[in-house]
Enzyme design. Structure first.
Site, PDB file in Angstrom:
ATOM      1  N   GLU A 180     -10.154  -1.483   5.665  1.00 56.64           N
ATOM      2  CA  GLU A 180      -9.450  -1.910   4.448  1.00 56.64           C
ATOM      3  C   GLU A 180      -9.616  -3.415   4.221  1.00 56.64           C
ATOM      4  O   GLU A 180      -8.831  -4.218   4.706  1.00 56.64           O
ATOM      5  CB  GLU A 180      -7.957  -1.567   4.529  1.00 56.64           C
ATOM      6  CG  GLU A 180      -7.203  -1.963   3.265  1.00 56.64           C
ATOM      7  CD  GLU A 180      -5.709  -1.668   3.315  1.00 56.64           C
ATOM      8  OE1 GLU A 180      -5.039  -1.880   2.290  1.00 56.64           O
ATOM      9  OE2 GLU A 180      -5.216  -1.241   4.376  1.00 56.64           O
ATOM     10  N   LYS A 217     -10.924   1.683   2.361  1.00 58.36           N
ATOM     11  CA  LYS A 217      -9.763   1.569   1.480  1.00 58.36           C
ATOM     12  C   LYS A 217      -9.890   0.243   0.744  1.00 58.36           C
ATOM     13  O   LYS A 217      -9.859  -0.825   1.365  1.00 58.36           O
ATOM     14  CB  LYS A 217      -8.461   1.633   2.281  1.00 58.36           C
ATOM     15  CG  LYS A 217      -7.206   1.560   1.415  1.00 58.36           C
ATOM     16  CD  LYS A 217      -5.940   1.863   2.222  1.00 58.36           C
ATOM     17  CE  LYS A 217      -4.697   1.737   1.353  1.00 58.36           C
ATOM     18  NZ  LYS A 217      -3.467   2.151   2.059  1.00 58.36           N
TER      19      LYS A 217
END
Length: 299
Positions: A180, A217
């Protein structure tokens, strides 16, 4: 060697429609999450009482009849939640066995100070033991968050290189990493940062072995379908989006324009539910939220 349960989880994430619930606020973000839920700081003292309150909130969400595996593919927990129980079962076990929701574990320890317009991961000193614990509890994957604030090529390369270095350790432990590298939605150089980030992610995917896959992400992009090369890449299991401070309506609207990307929302998931609601009102609010996020993820 993946367990039979982990193989079932892999197939679910790969092939089923739905989204991933991010229930992993920890440390400094927990009081804000509780305030939004209607639990004020005056109602608890110290970290332990705070974590009991947030576990109560998460328990109410995941035990709700509307929170189930046909629409919610997975849920990201943090270690304190993993160490607790839901209705007498360890949290990860409850998610999978009762709800058919794939458990993920947040493994990062927060953000380092800003350098070159970015914040790297703080060192994860206990990563090996954390991954062993995750495997013991049939967790499927992990998540770790860095932050990008400016379109600084050196900074973005450092973020992605560090994320992939840790991801390879996670893959070697038999778990699926969610990488992420969040781009701050308030960045004055958001679109330029997205160009640099995509290039760095594609470059580092080449360093994986042929059979390895990761998940990403990312912040919802300024240009629709900007990350299509990642959606279709054979080394990417799934591309998920964070809400990043957008309202749920705006996050859903942006998400619906990006084919193949699904939600992994945190604040946008819990927006509108409160400790003061009756169970019927709580379930109705959560049901409408889950439905809206699920629909945006399918668009």
């Amino acid at each position: 060697m993946a367990s039979p349960a982990q193989l079932d989880m892999l197939e679910k994430i790969r092939s089923q429609n739905g989204f991933i619930a991010a229930l992993d606020q920890s440390g400094g973000s927990t009081p804000k999450a509780l305030r939004l839920y209607g639990v004020m700081e005056s109602e608890y003292q110290g970290d332990e009482e705070m974590y009991v309150k947030v576990h109560d909130m998460r328990t109410r969400i995941v035990t709700s009849k509307v929170f189930e595996g046909t629409r919610v593919l997975g849920a990201i927990l943090f270690e304190n939640t993993l160490d607790r129980s839901i209705e007498g079962k360890p949290s990860a076990e409850y998610l999978w066995q009762v709800k058919q929701v794939v458990p993920f574990l947040k493994v990062d320890k927060g953000l380092a100070d800003e350098v070159n317009g970015t914040q790297l991961l703080k060192p994860i000193s206990n990563l090996d033991s954390l991954l062993a614990k995750a495997n013991q509890q049939n967790v499927f994957g992990t998540k770790m968050r860095s932050v990008i604030k400016l379109a600084n090529e050196q900074g973005i390369e450092a973020v992605v290189a560090q994320q992939f270095e840790v991801a390879k350790q996670i893959l070697n432990a038999g778990l699926m990493p969610i990488i992420e590298p969040e781009i701050d939605i308030h960045s004055p150089q958001k679109a330029q940062a997205e160009v640099l980030l995509k290039a760095a992610l594609l470059k580092h995917l080449n360093s994986l072995e042929a059979t390895q896959q990761v998940m990403f992400k990312v912040t919802l992009p300024e240009t629709a379908n900007f990350y299509q090369e990642l959606v279709s890449h054979p080394k990417v299991l799934k591309l998920v989006a964070l809400s990043g401070g957008y309202s749920r309506d705006e996050a859903n609207q942006r998400l619906s324009q990006n084919k193949g990307m699904i939600a992994s929302f945190s604040r946008a998931l819990t927006e509108g539910v409160s400790a003061q609601q009756s169970d019927a009102d709580f379930d109705a609010t959560l049901d409408a939220t889950i439905n809206s996020i699920c629909q945006a993820s399918r668009s």
